[in-house]
Motif scaffolding. Structure first.
Motif, PDB file in Angstrom:
ATOM      1  N   UNK A 101      -9.004   8.569  47.206  1.00  0.00           N
ATOM      2  CA  UNK A 101      -8.940   8.837  45.779  1.00  0.00           C
ATOM      3  C   UNK A 101      -9.823   7.855  44.996  1.00  0.00           C
ATOM      4  N   UNK A 102      -9.731   6.563  45.322  1.00  0.00           N
ATOM      5  CA  UNK A 102     -10.537   5.555  44.632  1.00  0.00           C
ATOM      6  C   UNK A 102     -12.019   5.778  44.900  1.00  0.00           C
ATOM      7  N   UNK A 103     -12.331   6.163  46.132  1.00  0.00           N
ATOM      8  CA  UNK A 103     -13.724   6.423  46.502  1.00  0.00           C
ATOM      9  C   UNK A 103     -14.305   7.561  45.637  1.00  0.00           C
ATOM     10  N   UNK A 104     -13.537   8.615  45.431  1.00  0.00           N
ATOM     11  CA  UNK A 104     -14.002   9.744  44.620  1.00  0.00           C
ATOM     12  C   UNK A 104     -14.118   9.357  43.153  1.00  0.00           C
ATOM     13  N   UNK A 105     -13.181   8.559  42.670  1.00  0.00           N
ATOM     14  CA  UNK A 105     -13.242   8.107  41.282  1.00  0.00           C
ATOM     15  C   UNK A 105     -14.472   7.230  41.066  1.00  0.00           C
ATOM     16  N   UNK A 106     -14.716   6.301  41.987  1.00  0.00           N
ATOM     17  CA  UNK A 106     -15.908   5.459  41.899  1.00  0.00           C
ATOM     18  C   UNK A 106     -17.177   6.284  41.959  1.00  0.00           C
ATOM     19  N   UNK A 107     -17.196   7.276  42.844  1.00  0.00           N
ATOM     20  CA  UNK A 107     -18.352   8.160  42.936  1.00  0.00           C
ATOM     21  C   UNK A 107     -18.591   8.924  41.649  1.00  0.00           C
ATOM     22  N   UNK A 108     -17.512   9.369  41.016  1.00  0.00           N
ATOM     23  CA  UNK A 108     -17.643  10.102  39.751  1.00  0.00           C
ATOM     24  C   UNK A 108     -18.199   9.195  38.649  1.00  0.00           C
ATOM     25  N   UNK A 109     -17.740   7.946  38.605  1.00  0.00           N
ATOM     26  CA  UNK A 109     -18.240   6.999  37.599  1.00  0.00           C
ATOM     27  C   UNK A 109     -19.726   6.738  37.826  1.00  0.00           C
ATOM     28  N   UNK A 110     -20.107   6.483  39.077  1.00  0.00           N
ATOM     29  CA  UNK A 110     -21.512   6.206  39.377  1.00  0.00           C
ATOM     30  C   UNK A 110     -22.392   7.420  39.065  1.00  0.00           C
ATOM     31  N   UNK A 111     -21.970   8.603  39.480  1.00  0.00           N
ATOM     32  CA  UNK A 111     -22.758   9.809  39.228  1.00  0.00           C
ATOM     33  C   UNK A 111     -22.848  10.099  37.729  1.00  0.00           C
ATOM     34  N   UNK A 112     -21.730   9.966  37.038  1.00  0.00           N
ATOM     35  CA  UNK A 112     -21.738  10.198  35.592  1.00  0.00           C
ATOM     36  C   UNK A 112     -22.653   9.237  34.863  1.00  0.00           C
ATOM     37  N   UNK A 113     -22.600   7.966  35.254  1.00  0.00           N
ATOM     38  CA  UNK A 113     -23.473   6.963  34.631  1.00  0.00           C
ATOM     39  C   UNK A 113     -24.938   7.300  34.924  1.00  0.00           C
ATOM     40  N   UNK A 114     -25.207   7.733  36.139  1.00  0.00           N
ATOM     41  CA  UNK A 114     -26.569   8.122  36.480  1.00  0.00           C
ATOM     42  C   UNK A 114     -27.056   9.303  35.648  1.00  0.00           C
ATOM     43  N   UNK A 115     -26.207  10.293  35.478  1.00  0.00           N
ATOM     44  CA  UNK A 115     -26.600  11.467  34.699  1.00  0.00           C
ATOM     45  C   UNK A 115     -26.845  11.118  33.229  1.00  0.00           C
ATOM     46  N   UNK A 116     -26.092  10.166  32.704  1.00  0.00           N
ATOM     47  CA  UNK A 116     -26.299   9.745  31.315  1.00  0.00           C
ATOM     48  C   UNK A 116     -27.679   9.093  31.154  1.00  0.00           C
ATOM     49  N   UNK A 117     -28.181   8.474  32.216  1.00  0.00           N
ATOM     50  CA  UNK A 117     -29.516   7.872  32.137  1.00  0.00           C
ATOM     51  C   UNK A 117     -30.603   8.929  31.856  1.00  0.00           C
ATOM     52  N   UNK A 118     -30.328  10.156  32.204  1.00  0.00           N
ATOM     53  CA  UNK A 118     -31.307  11.207  31.919  1.00  0.00           C
ATOM     54  C   UNK A 118     -31.515  11.382  30.415  1.00  0.00           C
ATOM     55  N   UNK A 119     -30.506  11.022  29.617  1.00  0.00           N
ATOM     56  CA  UNK A 119     -30.649  11.113  28.162  1.00  0.00           C
ATOM     57  C   UNK A 119     -31.728  10.160  27.667  1.00  0.00           C
ATOM     58  N   UNK A 120     -31.721   8.934  28.185  1.00  0.00           N
ATOM     59  CA  UNK A 120     -32.749   7.967  27.797  1.00  0.00           C
ATOM     60  C   UNK A 120     -34.140   8.436  28.177  1.00  0.00           C
ATOM     61  N   UNK A 121     -34.250   9.032  29.347  1.00  0.00           N
ATOM     62  CA  UNK A 121     -35.540   9.551  29.791  1.00  0.00           C
ATOM     63  C   UNK A 121     -36.028  10.663  28.867  1.00  0.00           C
ATOM     64  N   UNK A 122     -35.134  11.571  28.484  1.00  0.00           N
ATOM     65  CA  UNK A 122     -35.556  12.692  27.637  1.00  0.00           C
ATOM     66  C   UNK A 122     -36.069  12.212  26.280  1.00  0.00           C
ATOM     67  N   UNK A 123     -35.470  11.146  25.748  1.00  0.00           N
ATOM     68  CA  UNK A 123     -35.934  10.605  24.464  1.00  0.00           C
ATOM     69  C   UNK A 123     -37.307   9.966  24.630  1.00  0.00           C
ATOM     70  N   UNK A 124     -37.454   9.116  25.629  1.00  0.00           N
ATOM     71  CA  UNK A 124     -38.709   8.384  25.786  1.00  0.00           C
ATOM     72  C   UNK A 124     -39.864   9.280  26.217  1.00  0.00           C
ATOM     73  N   UNK A 125     -39.570  10.382  26.864  1.00  0.00           N
ATOM     74  CA  UNK A 125     -40.623  11.337  27.224  1.00  0.00           C
ATOM     75  C   UNK A 125     -40.797  12.409  26.150  1.00  0.00           C
ATOM     76  N   UNK A 126     -40.099  12.245  25.030  1.00  0.00           N
ATOM     77  CA  UNK A 126     -40.152  13.179  23.895  1.00  0.00           C
ATOM     78  C   UNK A 126     -39.811  14.612  24.297  1.00  0.00           C
ATOM     79  N   UNK A 127     -38.800  14.746  25.142  1.00  0.00           N
ATOM     80  CA  UNK A 127     -38.336  16.074  25.556  1.00  0.00           C
ATOM     81  C   UNK A 127     -37.228  16.583  24.646  1.00  0.00           C
ATOM     82  N   UNK A 128     -36.415  15.653  24.124  1.00  0.00           N
ATOM     83  CA  UNK A 128     -35.291  16.040  23.266  1.00  0.00           C
ATOM     84  C   UNK A 128     -34.710  14.800  22.601  1.00  0.00           C
ATOM     85  N   UNK A 129     -33.870  15.034  21.595  1.00  0.00           N
ATOM     86  CA  UNK A 129     -33.117  13.974  20.936  1.00  0.00           C
ATOM     87  C   UNK A 129     -31.621  14.260  21.118  1.00  0.00           C
ATOM     88  N   UNK A 130     -31.079  13.963  22.303  1.00  0.00           N
ATOM     89  CA  UNK A 130     -29.672  14.297  22.565  1.00  0.00           C
ATOM     90  C   UNK A 130     -28.708  13.358  21.841  1.00  0.00           C
TER      91      UNK A 130
END
Length: 126
Positions: free
Chosen positions: A1-30
């Motif tokens: 259970x802890x392993x899955x929760x940790x995995x979800x936190x890491x994956x979610x944090x990684x996916x949020x990084x895509x927001x920064x990329x979209x702004x700096x590459x002028x793809x969107x303003x999320x």
């Protein structure tokens, strides 16, 4: 259970990084991220380079989540992800403050897990 929760936190944090990329590459303003607030200037060569670092952090965090959930060695990839992530998150200022908190929490957790002996483990000093 802890392993899955940790995995979800890491994956979610990684996916949020895509927001920064979209702004700096002028793809969107999320969300609250705006071109006017971004450092360096979105669309510039520096912005594209830092956007690539945001993308790298995203890939590394998602990869570390997969490694954690599949019970493969994950700590080194996670530390690299946090080390890549922390400087680019600080450039975004207050809009990404929570991301810096997650990066620090991840580093403390991984390094604590790596260097603090587990209960019942024998510590030998030579």
């Amino acid at each position: 259970m802890v392993r899955w929760l940790g995995g979800a936190v890491l994956a979610g944090h990684g996916l949020v990084h895509l927001l920064g990329m979209t702004v700096l590459w002028r793809l969107a303003e999320p969300g609250n991220l705006r071109y006017a607030d971004a450092v360096p200037r979105p669309g510039s060569s520096a912005g594209t380079t830092v956007g690539a670092l945001w993308l790298s952090a995203a890939v590394l965090f998602v990869w570390s989540a997969v490694l954690l959930v599949t019970r493969l060695p994950w700590a080194a990839v996670t530390v690299v992800a946090a080390v890549v992530s922390a400087p680019v998150v600080t450039l975004m200022g207050s809009a990404a403050r929570a991301g810096l908190v997650v990066d620090i929490g991840v580093l403390i957790t991984v390094l604590g897990r790596t260097f603090v002996p587990r209960r019942g483990a024998q510590v030998r000093f030579r």
